[in-house]
Design an enzyme around this catalytic site. Structure first.
Site, PDB file in Angstrom:
ATOM      1  N   HIS A 120      -7.438  -6.381   7.436  1.00 61.05           N
ATOM      2  CA  HIS A 120      -7.200  -5.393   8.490  1.00 61.05           C
ATOM      3  C   HIS A 120      -7.383  -6.025   9.869  1.00 61.05           C
ATOM      4  O   HIS A 120      -8.448  -6.525  10.203  1.00 61.05           O
ATOM      5  CB  HIS A 120      -8.112  -4.161   8.377  1.00 61.05           C
ATOM      6  CG  HIS A 120      -7.419  -2.911   8.843  1.00 61.05           C
ATOM      7  ND1 HIS A 120      -6.599  -2.166   8.025  1.00 61.05           N
ATOM      8  CD2 HIS A 120      -7.374  -2.304  10.044  1.00 61.05           C
ATOM      9  CE1 HIS A 120      -6.109  -1.131   8.687  1.00 61.05           C
ATOM     10  NE2 HIS A 120      -6.557  -1.206   9.924  1.00 61.05           N
ATOM     11  N   HIS A 132       0.873  -1.181   0.000  1.00 66.51           N
ATOM     12  CA  HIS A 132       0.000   0.000   0.000  1.00 66.51           C
ATOM     13  C   HIS A 132       0.909   1.229   0.000  1.00 66.51           C
ATOM     14  O   HIS A 132       1.185   1.799   1.051  1.00 66.51           O
ATOM     15  CB  HIS A 132      -0.914  -0.015   1.222  1.00 66.51           C
ATOM     16  CG  HIS A 132      -1.962   1.048   1.195  1.00 66.51           C
ATOM     17  ND1 HIS A 132      -3.182   0.904   1.824  1.00 66.51           N
ATOM     18  CD2 HIS A 132      -1.992   2.285   0.638  1.00 66.51           C
ATOM     19  CE1 HIS A 132      -3.913   1.999   1.639  1.00 66.51           C
ATOM     20  NE2 HIS A 132      -3.187   2.851   0.937  1.00 66.51           N
ATOM     21  N   GLU A 146      -2.545  -1.679  -3.175  1.00 64.41           N
ATOM     22  CA  GLU A 146      -3.667  -0.962  -2.578  1.00 64.41           C
ATOM     23  C   GLU A 146      -3.386   0.538  -2.591  1.00 64.41           C
ATOM     24  O   GLU A 146      -2.232   0.961  -2.483  1.00 64.41           O
ATOM     25  CB  GLU A 146      -3.865  -1.390  -1.124  1.00 64.41           C
ATOM     26  CG  GLU A 146      -4.140  -2.855  -0.915  1.00 64.41           C
ATOM     27  CD  GLU A 146      -4.303  -3.206   0.554  1.00 64.41           C
ATOM     28  OE1 GLU A 146      -4.862  -4.282   0.837  1.00 64.41           O
ATOM     29  OE2 GLU A 146      -3.873  -2.416   1.420  1.00 64.41           O
TER      30      GLU A 146
END
Length: 247
Positions: free
Chosen positions: A197, A44, A76
Site C-alpha cells: 500500500h 483485488h 486479495e
C-alpha cells in the site's frame, strides 16, 4: 535474497473500465510485467467489479499457468462467501484476506486479530485445506501478531499506507520502525512477511533495508503511474531494483 515484486493490476482494470473497450488489456500488461521479471500478479476483486472483474481473475489465472509456470497469483479481498467461492474456483497460490467494506475506495486498515479470530480461523482453514497460502492484512502493531499466528495463517501483509503517506523523514522513520517491529514479531512467530500500500520507488528501498527478510511487496497505484512515464517493462525493472534485485 531480494524481496519479490507482485504487480497489482487493479488500476489498469479501472482505467479500462472507463469505456466499454478491451484496452488497456489487463492480461496483456500483466504478461509484459511478467516478461520484465515480476514475481507475480495481484488482484483485488470487489463486489461491484469497479476494476477487476471475475472474468479477469480467470483470464489471468489461465495466462499465468500457461505461460509463467513459476509465477505467483495472489488474490486479495474480504472473505465473503462469494469471494471464497471465487478463490476456490481460481485456486491462486496466495489469498490475502483484507477487512474491506465494499464501499471503501481502497484498503485502509488491517484486521483486529482478537475480535475477528473466529472468522479468520475458519476461513484460513478452509483455504489452506485446498492448498492455498493465506496472508492476513495487518496494521503495524506487534500486538496483533500472536492473534494472526493463532488463526493458522502462513503470512501477514503489513499495511504500509501510513508509511507511504509520511513525507517528512522523521515521520517516515517512525512509521518504518513500527513496521520493522511488527515484521520482527511476525518472523519470530514463524510467519512470513509481505507488505503493501502506497509503496513507491522512493520509499521502497528504505523499507527493504529495514526489513531484509521481507518476502514480497504488492504494488499497483504507483507502479501503474510510473508505467505511464517509463513503460511497463522499464518500470518493473526499476521496482525490482528498488526491491534489491540486482538481476
Amino acid at each position: 535474497m531480494p524481496t519479490h515484486l507482485s504487480v497489482n493490476v487493479n488500476a489498469i482494470a479501472q482505467l479500462r473500465n472507463r469505456r466499454n473497450l478491451p484496452w488497456p488489456s489487463v492480461v496483456g500488461l500483466s504478461r509484459i510485467a511478467m516478461q520484465a521479471g515480476a514475481y507475480g500478479i495481484t488482484v483485488h476483486p470487489r463486489p461491484d467489479e469497479r476494476h477487476i472483474r471475475r472474468t479477469d481473475v480467470f483470464d489471468l489465472s489461465d495466462m499465468l499457468r500457461r505461460e509463467f509456470k513459476t509465477a505467483e497469483f495472489n488474490i486479495e479481498g474480504y472473505p465473503s462467501e462469494d469471494f471464497l467461492a471465487l478463490c476456490e474456483r481460481a485456486r491462486p497460490d496466495q489469498v490475502t484476506l483484507v477487512p474491506d467494506d465494499p464501499a471503501q475506495s481502497t484498503s485502509d486498515h488491517g484486521w483486529d486479530t482478537a475480535k475477528d479470530a473466529a472468522l479468520l480461523t475458519r476461513v484460513v482453514a478452509r483455504l489452506k485445506a485446498q492448498g492455498m497460502r493465506v496472508s492476513l492484512f495487518l496494521d503495524a502493531d506487534p500486538g496483533l501478531v500472536a492473534g494472526a499466528r493463532a488463526t493458522g495463517a502462513d503470512r501477514v501483509e503489513l499495511y504500509t499506507g501510513p508509511y507511504g503517506g509520511a513525507f517528512a523523514e522523521a515521520e517516515a522513520k517512525a512509521e518504518r520502525d513500527k513496521l520493522k517491529a511488527t515484521a520482527e514479531a511476525a518472523r519470530a512467530a514463524g510467519l512470513g512477511v509481505n507488505a503493501g500500500h502506497d509503496l513507491t520507488l522512493d520509499n521502497l528501498p528504505p523499507l527493504v533495508a529495514a526489513i531484509p527478510f521481507l518476502a514480497e511487496v504488492s504494488i499497483g497505484h504507483a507502479l501503474t503511474a510510473d508505467a505511464l512515464i517509463h513503460g511497463m517493462t522499464e518500470t518493473v525493472k526499476l521496482y525490482r531494483r528498488a526491491c534489491g534485485d540486482k538481476g
